[in-house]
Design a protein around this motif. Sequence first.
Motif, PDB file in Angstrom:
ATOM      1  N   UNK A 348       0.833  -1.211   0.000  1.00 26.21           N
ATOM      2  CA  UNK A 348       0.000   0.000   0.000  1.00 26.21           C
ATOM      3  C   UNK A 348       0.859   1.248   0.000  1.00 26.21           C
ATOM      4  N   UNK A 349       1.887   1.245   0.844  1.00 27.57           N
ATOM      5  CA  UNK A 349       2.710   2.455   0.899  1.00 27.57           C
ATOM      6  C   UNK A 349       3.471   2.655  -0.405  1.00 27.57           C
ATOM      7  N   UNK A 350       4.037   1.575  -0.944  1.00 26.88           N
ATOM      8  CA  UNK A 350       4.794   1.729  -2.195  1.00 26.88           C
ATOM      9  C   UNK A 350       3.893   2.138  -3.351  1.00 26.88           C
ATOM     10  N   UNK A 351       2.637   1.683  -3.325  1.00 26.42           N
ATOM     11  CA  UNK A 351       1.722   2.129  -4.381  1.00 26.42           C
ATOM     12  C   UNK A 351       1.564   3.641  -4.295  1.00 26.42           C
ATOM     13  N   UNK A 352       1.303   4.155  -3.080  1.00 24.04           N
ATOM     14  CA  UNK A 352       1.144   5.601  -2.906  1.00 24.04           C
ATOM     15  C   UNK A 352       2.416   6.338  -3.320  1.00 24.04           C
ATOM     16  N   UNK A 353       3.560   5.777  -2.930  1.00 26.88           N
ATOM     17  CA  UNK A 353       4.833   6.433  -3.234  1.00 26.88           C
ATOM     18  C   UNK A 353       5.103   6.445  -4.741  1.00 26.88           C
ATOM     19  N   UNK A 354       4.689   5.362  -5.421  1.00 27.45           N
ATOM     20  CA  UNK A 354       4.971   5.259  -6.859  1.00 27.45           C
ATOM     21  C   UNK A 354       4.231   6.328  -7.662  1.00 27.45           C
ATOM     22  N   UNK A 355       3.204   6.928  -7.047  1.00 24.03           N
ATOM     23  CA  UNK A 355       2.443   7.968  -7.763  1.00 24.03           C
ATOM     24  C   UNK A 355       3.133   9.330  -7.700  1.00 24.03           C
ATOM     25  N   UNK A 356       4.123   9.475  -6.818  1.00 27.71           N
ATOM     26  CA  UNK A 356       4.815  10.765  -6.677  1.00 27.71           C
ATOM     27  C   UNK A 356       5.910  10.843  -7.731  1.00 27.71           C
ATOM     28  N   UNK A 357       5.786  11.771  -8.628  1.00 28.94           N
ATOM     29  CA  UNK A 357       6.799  11.855  -9.683  1.00 28.94           C
ATOM     30  C   UNK A 357       7.861  12.878  -9.274  1.00 28.94           C
ATOM     31  N   UNK A 373      10.722  -3.225  -7.820  1.00 28.88           N
ATOM     32  CA  UNK A 373      10.460  -4.080  -8.987  1.00 28.88           C
ATOM     33  C   UNK A 373       9.176  -3.682  -9.709  1.00 28.88           C
ATOM     34  N   UNK A 374       9.003  -4.246 -10.890  1.00 25.98           N
ATOM     35  CA  UNK A 374       7.786  -4.109 -11.668  1.00 25.98           C
ATOM     36  C   UNK A 374       6.596  -4.520 -10.804  1.00 25.98           C
ATOM     37  N   UNK A 375       5.475  -3.880 -10.775  1.00 29.82           N
ATOM     38  CA  UNK A 375       5.138  -2.666 -11.527  1.00 29.82           C
ATOM     39  C   UNK A 375       5.286  -1.390 -10.695  1.00 29.82           C
ATOM     40  N   UNK A 376       5.861  -1.485  -9.474  1.00 30.24           N
ATOM     41  CA  UNK A 376       5.880  -0.298  -8.605  1.00 30.24           C
ATOM     42  C   UNK A 376       7.077   0.624  -8.899  1.00 30.24           C
ATOM     43  N   UNK A 542     -20.094  -7.166 -12.651  1.00 31.80           N
ATOM     44  CA  UNK A 542     -21.003  -6.196 -13.273  1.00 31.80           C
ATOM     45  C   UNK A 542     -20.388  -4.807 -13.313  1.00 31.80           C
ATOM     46  N   UNK A 543     -19.605  -4.497 -12.281  1.00 32.95           N
ATOM     47  CA  UNK A 543     -19.031  -3.148 -12.219  1.00 32.95           C
ATOM     48  C   UNK A 543     -17.663  -3.050 -12.891  1.00 32.95           C
ATOM     49  N   UNK A 544     -16.976  -4.190 -13.020  1.00 35.93           N
ATOM     50  CA  UNK A 544     -15.608  -4.165 -13.557  1.00 35.93           C
ATOM     51  C   UNK A 544     -15.616  -3.734 -15.017  1.00 35.93           C
ATOM     52  N   UNK A 545     -14.792  -2.707 -15.352  1.00 35.29           N
ATOM     53  CA  UNK A 545     -14.724  -2.234 -16.738  1.00 35.29           C
ATOM     54  C   UNK A 545     -13.423  -2.683 -17.393  1.00 35.29           C
ATOM     55  N   UNK A 546     -12.733  -3.591 -16.699  1.00 36.48           N
ATOM     56  CA  UNK A 546     -11.553  -4.193 -17.305  1.00 36.48           C
ATOM     57  C   UNK A 546     -10.400  -3.232 -17.555  1.00 36.48           C
ATOM     58  N   UNK A 547     -10.291  -2.193 -16.755  1.00 39.58           N
ATOM     59  CA  UNK A 547      -9.208  -1.220 -16.982  1.00 39.58           C
ATOM     60  C   UNK A 547      -7.866  -1.741 -16.493  1.00 39.58           C
ATOM     61  N   UNK A 548      -7.890  -2.752 -15.621  1.00 41.57           N
ATOM     62  CA  UNK A 548      -6.673  -3.406 -15.101  1.00 41.57           C
ATOM     63  C   UNK A 548      -5.802  -2.491 -14.236  1.00 41.57           C
ATOM     64  N   UNK A 549      -6.369  -1.411 -13.742  1.00 46.18           N
ATOM     65  CA  UNK A 549      -5.630  -0.546 -12.815  1.00 46.18           C
ATOM     66  C   UNK A 549      -5.161  -1.339 -11.599  1.00 46.18           C
ATOM     67  N   UNK A 550      -6.025  -2.265 -11.133  1.00 45.43           N
ATOM     68  CA  UNK A 550      -5.704  -3.022  -9.917  1.00 45.43           C
ATOM     69  C   UNK A 550      -4.410  -3.817 -10.068  1.00 45.43           C
ATOM     70  N   UNK A 551      -4.096  -4.238 -11.317  1.00 45.84           N
ATOM     71  CA  UNK A 551      -2.873  -5.024 -11.525  1.00 45.84           C
ATOM     72  C   UNK A 551      -1.620  -4.189 -11.272  1.00 45.84           C
ATOM     73  N   UNK A 552      -1.779  -2.863 -11.277  1.00 44.87           N
ATOM     74  CA  UNK A 552      -0.628  -1.968 -11.041  1.00 44.87           C
ATOM     75  C   UNK A 552      -0.154  -2.031  -9.581  1.00 44.87           C
TER      76      UNK A 552
END
Lengths: 592, 191
Positions: A348-357, A373-376, A542-552
């Motif tokens: 969770x923390x690395x996901x948040x950190x990976x968004x800081x450019x 490592x990939x994908x973070x 039903x709600x999933x739009x297949x954007x695959x954001x979660x895989x990130x």
Amino acid sequence: MKQLMTGNEAAARGAYEAGVLFAAAYPGTPSTEILENLGTLYKKDVYSEWAPNEKVAVESAIGAAIAGGRALACMKHVGVNVAADPLMTFGYTGTTAGFVIVSADDPGMHSSQNEQDNRYYAKFAKIPMLEPSDSKEALEYMKAAYELSEKWSTPVFFRMTTRVCHSKSIVEFGERKEAKPFKYEKNIARYVATPAYAKVMRVKVEERMKKMEEFSNTTDLNKPEYNGSRIGVISSGVAYQYAREVFGEEASYLKLGFTHPMPMNLIKEFASKVDKLYIVEELEPYMEDQIRAAGIDCIGKAVIPNIGELDTDRVRKAVFGEENDTIKTEKKAVDRPPTLCAGCPHRGFFYSLSKRKGIMVTGDIGCYTLGNAEPLYAIDTTICMGASISTGHGAAKVFEKTEPGKKVVSVIGDSTFLHTGVSSLMSAAYNGGNSVAVILDNRITGMTGHQQNPGTGYTLMGEPAPQVDIPALCVAMGIRAENIFIVNPNNLEENDAALDKALAAEGPSVIITKWPCILKKPSDHDKKQFDLSKKTCKVNADKCRNCKMCLKTGCPALFAKDGKVVIDQGSCTGCNVCGQVCPFDAIEKAGE
Amino acid sequence: MADIKNILLVGVGGQGTILASKILSAALVDSGYDVKMSEVHGMAQRGGSVTTQIRYGKKVYSPIIGRGEADVMVCFEKMEAIRWIEFVKPDAKVVINDFEIPSAPILVGSAEYPQGIIEELSSKAEVSVFEAAKIAKELGNPKAMNIVLLGALVKALGLEAMDWDRYISENVKKGFEELNIRAFRAGMDAI
Ligand SMILES: Cc1ncc(C[n+]2csc(CCOP(=O)(O)OP(=O)(O)O)c2C)c(N)n1
């Protein structure tokens, strides 16, 4: 009794049988299980503890040995770098009761950041070195090491390698023999290493070297095996096992178990009896250089690689140019790099950190290093334990001049912080630093397999202990209380808010992420502080739009099946990091 | 070194290769063989590829198996069979559990799980394939998959005559002895 044991189990057994009273270590693969064995199987007789780092482990063991009890300190190869300072001078003062330091080297870097050859430490410190080549020898040599340590009043360097530590072979073991503790006597000239006294000690070190070399030439720790005279092989440690198999029954062998100082007379004699002399050693030409310096012609690193670990294939190919027949296929297996576990609180923390450019992230050593490592891709540097905050501090100082406004975040685990990170943070506080230190407190030493540390509330032998109050420690070192943020790393909003504030703060700041390692067996403290009830998440198709954001998020419980993301219910732990990342609220807690 | 037998167990961290090899090596030691066994710890726990190597015979030196040396390879996971195939002898027996664990690059979609593994290897080696996970599940506990595979391994080695009920009982969790013995037998029957 006969039993299959790892080298580490056998080394622990050897220390137990030798009557060791005190053992200390900081965990590190491949050495960790030595103290784990002592602290569980033999805790009635041997007092064992985790030290916060290797330097402290060695110093505590030195105190124990000077006080008169046999003592042991264990560490992985790079740990000896941390402990080198006390070791070098302890070589001068010498010891009262037997003292052994285990250095577990990792040729091939199975789980290490380098593959330094620690045999040079024995030479550097001018102390005797033993190198077992299997578990049976690990036990026998450990007992011999204590005898030798007391015979010459010197610390003994006990060098193992990954394959010796972690391979099992048959061991015959005996009973513990209590070593009579020495009575402590004050002796300033012997134990106070001031220049005046150290100059006297220095001369004694050379006298001891001469006695040890004599011993090296005559001990059966160094054994010739004369077969044919065409080829002779000198080898030590696990490399001997490979050489013995590859060169077979025709060649003659000089197997060295006592490798510092080297038995030069024995080597000369052996060399004179064979036509061609090979030196088979893993990593550097430690033995070869000394043999050549004595004017003996031999073949070593000219053919045998000094990179990586050896095995029978590499020795066979290097020496005879032969390879076994085997089965080949064009098909390629996809890599299986280690990943952060499903439910790992670091994710969770690395996901948040990976968004800081545009920030620099200095890293450290532990499970969280996998945040690179990939994908973070959320870590820029890793050097050694404790380096994240200090390298980050130095980088921030340069950016102040070269790229004003560029921010540096340092990430460090709880065990690593308490190992050597504390002094790094002290420097940042003292020297007007301006970086963000993130202490990833998963309540355990994760990477090496869950050892207690001064922050967890328990000791190696299972006793309750005080827990370091990390926020109070930071304040005591000069970090402003308003610059310290404590978050649940599984909550991305908390992470983001803390990062905003910490990056905007004046002066150094600290974020502490607090959630137990998902693989940890929760302690009573953990059960009180955290909701660790079993949960899972599910994708609402039903709600999933297949954007695959979660895989990130890189979570191994998520996978794409026929183009759709599925959450494996067996491995999901319901941390819900993926649920917070999903832009369509399509991930739900199962059962809700 | 002709009298030495080499066994390779390959899989993914957490699949129980270690328990299976522990039972096997206990039996071999008890039967009077010299035995060496190797496994690499550490990073493996975090979903990496793991191997356990067992060597037995009159006198064993190296604790690890070189390329082209394994007499039997048991693959707890299918893709691991390709990763390690060059470690087996051309006439080795290869037992493959038809079970896939996709690795990280496959999970994030940057690589694909290789297809046609069994066809490819069957054309080159003596391969037996079966679904150990399914057998274990049918017996009532998917976790006994490793013991099913142990049964198949023992058959491939021709060591059926040893007192396996005892070695299994001595090494598995109390209360699970019978289940594991059944799993072991099912594995022997499967190849
Ligand atoms: C000097 C030194 N000692 C020991 C190690 C072995 N080691 C690597 S990571 C680690 C533990 C890290 O624990 P922690 O900081 O709590 O992070 P976690 O793995 O729990 O995320 C250890 C002991 C090392 N690499 N270097």
